[in-house]
Design a protein around this motif. Structure first.
Motif, mmCIF file in Angstrom:
data_model
loop_
_atom_site.group_PDB
_atom_site.id
_atom_site.type_symbol
_atom_site.label_atom_id
_atom_site.label_comp_id
_atom_site.label_asym_id
_atom_site.label_seq_id
_atom_site.Cartn_x
_atom_site.Cartn_y
_atom_site.Cartn_z
ATOM 1 N N LYS A 52 0.825 -1.143 0.111
ATOM 2 C CA LYS A 52 0.095 0.000 -0.132
ATOM 3 C C LYS A 52 0.935 1.214 0.153
ATOM 4 C CE LYS A 52 -3.777 -2.533 0.222
ATOM 5 N NZ LYS A 52 -4.426 -2.653 -0.944
ATOM 6 N N THR A 53 0.430 2.351 -0.794
ATOM 7 C CA THR A 53 1.086 3.659 -0.640
ATOM 8 C C THR A 53 0.359 4.485 0.414
ATOM 9 O OG1 THR A 53 1.117 3.531 -3.183
ATOM 10 C CG2 THR A 53 1.300 5.580 -1.853
ATOM 11 N N ILE A 54 1.613 5.004 1.293
ATOM 12 C CA ILE A 54 1.112 5.755 2.627
ATOM 13 C C ILE A 54 1.608 7.303 2.327
ATOM 14 C CG2 ILE A 54 0.887 3.556 3.897
ATOM 15 C CD1 ILE A 54 3.581 4.664 5.079
ATOM 16 N N THR A 55 0.942 8.152 3.192
ATOM 17 C CA THR A 55 1.318 9.500 3.218
ATOM 18 C C THR A 55 2.563 9.863 4.201
ATOM 19 O OG1 THR A 55 0.032 10.065 5.069
ATOM 20 C CG2 THR A 55 -0.853 10.252 2.699
ATOM 21 N N GLN A 105 1.347 9.072 7.720
ATOM 22 C CA GLN A 105 1.226 7.867 8.105
ATOM 23 C C GLN A 105 2.470 7.011 8.271
ATOM 24 O OE1 GLN A 105 -1.318 6.973 4.407
ATOM 25 N NE2 GLN A 105 -2.988 6.244 5.656
ATOM 26 N N ILE A 139 8.747 0.310 5.339
ATOM 27 C CA ILE A 139 8.577 1.408 4.673
ATOM 28 C C ILE A 139 9.394 1.739 3.537
ATOM 29 C CG2 ILE A 139 8.059 4.079 4.341
ATOM 30 C CD1 ILE A 139 7.019 3.887 7.275
ATOM 31 N N PHE A 145 5.130 -0.793 3.020
ATOM 32 C CA PHE A 145 4.518 0.120 2.367
ATOM 33 C C PHE A 145 5.519 1.009 1.566
ATOM 34 C CE2 PHE A 145 2.986 -0.833 6.431
ATOM 35 C CZ PHE A 145 1.422 -0.978 6.340
#
Length: 143
Positions: A38-41, A44, A98, A123
């Motif tokens: 998943k792509t996170i900000t 996050q 990440i 991520f």
């Protein structure tokens, strides 16, 4: 409906290009929704780092990494990840991972390879290190 058929008849190349772009958007959207990565900000990512002991994997070249990276990041090149040369990252399989790159555009392949290597929570940080430094978040130099 008749106007659409006239348009297609008069502009076949433009119509084919439009259909190809529509197919690409549908494919990309579907792939993103079904992906295990998943792509996170940045917000996050900061939460994962501070609250869940996430490990940041920076996949940029060594020189770029030395010029500035997120604190405690591990520098692994994409070919090292694909070859399974994960080094100190192996002991962090239980932690969230990440993956960051320069701009967030090329980290997905490395993140997918990490997921296939047994890392369950992987991520990709949106906009990479450029977005991180663009918000004046701290970068560490050296190492």
């Amino acid at each position: 409906m008749q106007e659409i058929m006239q348009f297609v008849g008069r502009h076949p190349i433009l119509s084919i290009a439009w259909i190809a772009l529509l197919a690409a958007v549908i494919y990309t959207t579907f792939k993103g929704l079904t992906s295990k990565v998943k792509t996170i900000t940045r917000g996050q990512a900061t939460h994962l780092i501070n609250k869940e002991d996430a490990v940041v994997v920076d996949i940029r070249q060594r020189d770029d990494f030395r010029k500035g990276h997120i604190a405690s990041a591990i520098n692994l090149l994409p070919n090292e990840i694909k070859n399974g040369s994960l080094g100190e990252l192996e002991k962090h399989k239980a932690n969230p991972i990440i993956v960051v790159d320069a701009s967030g555009m090329s980290a997905n392949d490395a993140a997918t390879a990490l997921h296939k290597a047994g890392f369950e929570r992987v991520f990709v940080m949106k906009e990479g290190v450029a977005g991180w430094s663009g918000e004046n978040l701290p970068l560490v130099r050296g190492k």
